[in-house]
Design a protein around this motif. Structure first.
Motif, mmCIF file in Angstrom:
data_model
loop_
_atom_site.group_PDB
_atom_site.id
_atom_site.type_symbol
_atom_site.label_atom_id
_atom_site.label_comp_id
_atom_site.label_asym_id
_atom_site.label_seq_id
_atom_site.Cartn_x
_atom_site.Cartn_y
_atom_site.Cartn_z
ATOM 1 N N ASP A 1 49.454 33.698 38.106
ATOM 2 C CA ASP A 1 49.965 34.392 39.383
ATOM 3 C C ASP A 1 51.202 33.263 39.620
ATOM 4 N N GLY A 2 52.325 33.778 39.440
ATOM 5 C CA GLY A 2 53.635 33.078 39.737
ATOM 6 C C GLY A 2 54.077 32.979 41.097
ATOM 7 N N THR A 3 53.401 33.752 42.109
ATOM 8 C CA THR A 3 53.465 33.539 43.280
ATOM 9 C C THR A 3 52.367 33.783 44.170
ATOM 10 N N LEU A 4 51.645 32.960 44.194
ATOM 11 C CA LEU A 4 50.476 32.738 44.925
ATOM 12 C C LEU A 4 50.360 33.414 46.346
ATOM 13 N N GLY A 5 50.850 32.664 47.346
ATOM 14 C CA GLY A 5 51.163 33.350 48.701
ATOM 15 C C GLY A 5 50.024 33.200 49.365
ATOM 16 N N GLY A 6 49.271 34.303 49.872
ATOM 17 C CA GLY A 6 47.939 34.090 50.730
ATOM 18 C C GLY A 6 46.758 33.851 49.550
ATOM 19 N N ASN B 1 46.710 22.832 27.984
ATOM 20 C CA ASN B 1 45.911 23.325 26.782
ATOM 21 C C ASN B 1 45.078 24.738 27.105
ATOM 22 N N LEU B 2 45.656 25.915 27.331
ATOM 23 C CA LEU B 2 45.029 26.844 28.039
ATOM 24 C C LEU B 2 44.776 27.956 26.969
ATOM 25 N N PRO B 3 43.796 28.868 27.010
ATOM 26 C CA PRO B 3 43.663 29.920 26.465
ATOM 27 C C PRO B 3 45.083 30.835 26.136
ATOM 28 N N PRO B 4 45.009 31.714 25.245
ATOM 29 C CA PRO B 4 46.393 32.540 25.303
ATOM 30 C C PRO B 4 46.532 33.380 26.659
ATOM 31 N N VAL B 5 47.795 33.476 26.975
ATOM 32 C CA VAL B 5 48.333 34.193 28.031
ATOM 33 C C VAL B 5 48.177 35.631 27.928
ATOM 34 N N LYS B 6 47.137 36.148 28.785
ATOM 35 C CA LYS B 6 47.214 37.875 28.613
ATOM 36 C C LYS B 6 47.753 38.555 29.680
ATOM 37 N N GLY B 7 48.126 37.884 30.966
ATOM 38 C CA GLY B 7 48.661 38.365 32.003
ATOM 39 C C GLY B 7 49.436 37.745 32.941
ATOM 40 N N ILE B 8 50.602 38.166 33.506
ATOM 41 C CA ILE B 8 51.452 37.309 34.592
ATOM 42 C C ILE B 8 51.875 38.233 35.561
ATOM 43 N N LEU B 9 51.535 37.894 36.598
ATOM 44 C CA LEU B 9 52.000 38.655 37.923
ATOM 45 C C LEU B 9 53.053 37.938 38.805
ATOM 46 N N LEU B 10 54.059 38.709 39.111
ATOM 47 C CA LEU B 10 55.116 38.210 40.209
ATOM 48 C C LEU B 10 55.213 39.117 41.126
ATOM 49 N N ASP B 11 54.885 38.384 42.340
ATOM 50 C CA ASP B 11 55.082 39.362 43.396
ATOM 51 C C ASP B 11 56.006 38.773 44.213
#
Ligand code: SAM
Length: 298
Positions: A26-31, A92-102
């Protein structure tokens, strides 16, 4: 003031969140409304990495998850999403399967931050998302009081699409010779000299405030950059979900998706942007301008 997450069900469905050794960003955590829904869906195997320029949001979310079982699966960074690639590669994270930008503003920024995002309040003209602020970084006061008339004119038109751009720029430049413009209401007063408030139209200050916010935070440059980085960070079949709130951002997202689609790097999952329905707008008026677009990396 808490922030109601926009298009929450749609975001979760499109991100395809499930319990597996995968990472979601989540690139834009906010609340943290979207983040909380994501971690609930991916726990206990998945990891969530969340970023926000505002440290208060990071601290608040940390407090929320400290009381929940998900704590070990969440990584929080008080950082700009333009550093996404660097951050992911350092972990060292598992594969990235989703990105959210709000994108854009949270209710907290508008109502509680005291940083001049709302033309309905009287606050110092700051408008930096970055909190704590980077020392010496550009503020809306700097722009209003030091940029030339042609620079002001340009941002009011390019970033605000304000048709009275020239006249507003010149009224500001004249007024600042007499007194430094440091507060939101000083600026609103000057804008109202050119465009009076009417009941019918949007508030005359809306577009100028948008333009200043974009310039202070380099929003369009950052968005263009993070879209590119998302392509490197996502693993195949990983998805990028973007919610934008004005046409300048939406245009950048739309064009990027079309370009990547032509290069056969992605599939576009939303031929037209998804918009909040009447019911959502009724209980969350701020969602009304939201547009959600989704792509899947091939
Ligand atoms: C619309 S709000 C997100 C709301 C969130 N989805 C929720 O459900 O509460 C956007 C957030 O992104 C943050 N932000 C804006 N630009 C950013 C950037 N370049 N990097 C990281 N965070 C950013 C703002 O501080 C704000 O908290």
């Amino acid at each position: 003031m808490s922030h109601i997450p926009v298009l929450l069900n749609e975001v979760i469905n499109y991100l395809n969140c499930r319990v597996a050794k995968q990472t979601f960003i989540d690139g834009t955590l906010g609340g943290g409304g979207h983040s909380l829904a994501i971690i609930k869906k991916i726990y206990p195997l998945g990891k969530l990495l969340a970023l926000d320029l505002d440290k208060d949001n990071i601290d608040n979310f940390q407090q929320i998850i400290n009381k929940l079982p998900y704590k070990k699966n969440v990584l929080l960074f008080n950082d700009n999403f333009v550093h996404l690639k660097k951050i992911i590669y350092s972990l060292n994270l598992p594969p990235v399967k989703g990105i959210l930008l709000d994108l854009g503003l949270s209710s907290m920024l508008l109502e509680d931050s005291g940083r001049g995002f709302s033309f309905q309040r009287d606050e110092p003209l700051d408008m930096r998302y970055c909190n704590p602020p980077i020392k010496g970084s550009l503020t809306a006061t700097d722009i209003i009081n030091t940029w030339s008339v042609s620079e002001l004119d340009r941002i009011f038109w390019q970033y605000g699409e304000e048709t009275n751009h020239q006249r507003i720029a010149s009224v500001i430049v004249k007024a600042r010779l007499i007194k430094k413009i440091e507060t939101t209401q000083q600026l609103v007063h000057l804008i109202n000299q050119i465009i009076p408030v009417t009941r019918k139209n949007i508030h005359p200050a809306t577009k100028i405030f948008q333009a200043l916010r974009i310039a202070v935070n380099q929003e369009l440059i950052n968005l263009t950059e993070v879209l590119k980085q998302s392509m490197d960070v996502l693993s195949p079949q990983g998805r990028l979900v973007v919610i934008s709130y004005h046409s300048l951002e939406d245009r950048i997202v739309k064009r990027f998706f079309i370009q990547q689609n032509k290069l056969r790097r992605i599939r576009i999952l939303t031929k037209k942007p998804i918009r909040p329905g009447k019911e959502e707008i009724q209980y969350n008026f701020r969602s009304r301008s939201g547009k959600l677009r989704v792509m899947e990396k091939i």
